[in-house]
Write a protein that holds these residues in place. Structure first.
Motif, mmCIF file in Angstrom:
data_model
loop_
_atom_site.group_PDB
_atom_site.id
_atom_site.type_symbol
_atom_site.label_atom_id
_atom_site.label_comp_id
_atom_site.label_asym_id
_atom_site.label_seq_id
_atom_site.Cartn_x
_atom_site.Cartn_y
_atom_site.Cartn_z
ATOM 1 N N TYR A 150 0.824 -1.211 0.000
ATOM 2 C CA TYR A 150 0.000 0.000 0.000
ATOM 3 C C TYR A 150 0.864 1.271 0.000
ATOM 4 O O TYR A 150 0.574 2.236 -0.714
ATOM 5 C CB TYR A 150 -0.896 0.023 1.232
ATOM 6 N N LEU A 213 -5.532 0.992 3.633
ATOM 7 C CA LEU A 213 -5.624 1.930 2.519
ATOM 8 C C LEU A 213 -5.797 3.361 3.029
ATOM 9 O O LEU A 213 -5.158 4.293 2.538
ATOM 10 C CB LEU A 213 -6.803 1.558 1.615
ATOM 11 N N LEU A 218 -5.262 6.932 1.051
ATOM 12 C CA LEU A 218 -6.141 6.634 -0.066
ATOM 13 C C LEU A 218 -7.600 6.632 0.402
ATOM 14 O O LEU A 218 -7.892 6.351 1.559
ATOM 15 C CB LEU A 218 -5.796 5.281 -0.680
ATOM 16 N N SER A 219 -8.501 6.961 -0.518
ATOM 17 C CA SER A 219 -9.931 6.984 -0.217
ATOM 18 C C SER A 219 -10.609 5.818 -0.913
ATOM 19 O O SER A 219 -10.459 5.650 -2.124
ATOM 20 C CB SER A 219 -10.559 8.302 -0.710
ATOM 21 N N ILE A 220 -11.342 5.014 -0.150
ATOM 22 C CA ILE A 220 -12.032 3.860 -0.724
ATOM 23 C C ILE A 220 -13.272 4.339 -1.456
ATOM 24 O O ILE A 220 -14.135 5.013 -0.887
ATOM 25 C CB ILE A 220 -12.400 2.848 0.369
ATOM 26 N N ARG A 221 -13.376 3.981 -2.736
ATOM 27 C CA ARG A 221 -14.477 4.438 -3.575
ATOM 28 C C ARG A 221 -15.497 3.351 -3.883
ATOM 29 O O ARG A 221 -16.665 3.622 -4.104
ATOM 30 C CB ARG A 221 -13.929 4.976 -4.904
ATOM 31 N N ALA A 256 -9.693 2.309 -4.857
ATOM 32 C CA ALA A 256 -9.374 3.452 -4.009
ATOM 33 C C ALA A 256 -8.719 4.536 -4.862
ATOM 34 O O ALA A 256 -8.167 4.259 -5.918
ATOM 35 C CB ALA A 256 -8.450 3.038 -2.868
#
Length: 263
Positions: A150, A213, A218-221, A256
């Protein structure tokens, strides 16, 4: 480059042998149809060819032309061929040189350029910061600490970049066929599994998978369950991957993004 540890050495040997034996994950996709790929990317194929449906979600293939895409531990001339045909600038990092030869073969077959790097996915030191618009990752079961992967992915992704990665659901990660059905073969707390084929694999837990993440910015989408629509193959032998995956399921994808607001 980091020195290879026991895990990397064992799993490299495994995948080089898989290449020699012609495992399905090592055979380049040399019969892809570009129009079908575009239709899949637009969500117009139902059902989609099995080769493409594992590249879910389909919309990650939209608008990749002239983008820099890293196929991370995804060698073999399969996913890289899809991105290459769509006009992306593709780099492949894989632990097995034999897998990278498959990527070169696919690139020569279709006529696009490709960069291949023989390396552990935990070490991307040969790649510059913020050099990719997308990282397509897989095979996370072969690393003991996903946070190392990551962190490297977050470093090489550009702002607004996309990271797509797949996992096996940890609760059903180690199952054995006992002649009548599948049984749990290891206690949940046991993380490492030394396979008879020489592989060293690892169970990764949900908090590490998802929170890890977020921890690297990072942003989980999106989360996609790859197994929910997989119908049993009547020809699949009990205990085989094709049989097990349709009965146990548990494969899922996370998408993400690296957003400015996440830092």
């Amino acid at each position: 480059m980091r020195e290879k540890d026991e895990v990397a050495i064992a799993n490299e040997k495994l995948w080089e042998r898989m290449v020699r034996e012609g495992c399905g994950y090592t055979i380049p996709w040399l019969d892809l149809d570009l129009d079908m790929i575009h239709r899949y990317a637009r969500g117009e194929l139902d059902p989609a060819p099995e080769t493409l449906e594992w590249m879910a979600p389909c919309d990650i293939l939209v608008d990749v032309e002239s983008k820099d895409v890293l196929c991370l531990s995804a060698g073999g001339g399969q996913q890289s061929a899809v991105f290459g045909l769509l006009g992306a600038r593709v780099t492949v990092v894989d632990l097995a040189q034999g897998q990278l030869e498959g990527d070169k073969k696919a690139a020569a077959h279709y006529g696009y350029e490709i960069t291949t790097i023989h390396s552990d996915m935990r070490d991307l030191s040969c790649l510059d910061d913020e050099s990719f618009d997308m990282v397509y990752g897989t095979a996370m079961c072969y690393v003991p600490d996903i946070q190392q992967v990551y962190s490297e992915v977050a470093r090489v992704l550009r702002q607004g970049g996309v990271y797509r990665v797949d996992f096996g659901q940890p609760a059903v990660y180690v199952m054995d066929w006992d002649g009548d059905g599948y049984r749990v073969a290891k206690p949940y707390f046991e993380k490492i599994d030394r396979r008879e084929n020489g592989a060293i694999e690892f169970r990764h837990y949900m908090d590490d998978i998802f929170s890890g993440l977020v921890d690297v910015g990072l942003s989980i989408r999106q989360v996609v369950d790859l197994s929910k629509n997989k119908k049993p193959d009547p020809q699949a032998l009990p205990g085989s991957w094709a049989h097990e995956s349709s009965y146990i399921g548990g494969q899922f994808v996370i998408v993400a993004t690296k957003d400015k607001r996440a830092f």
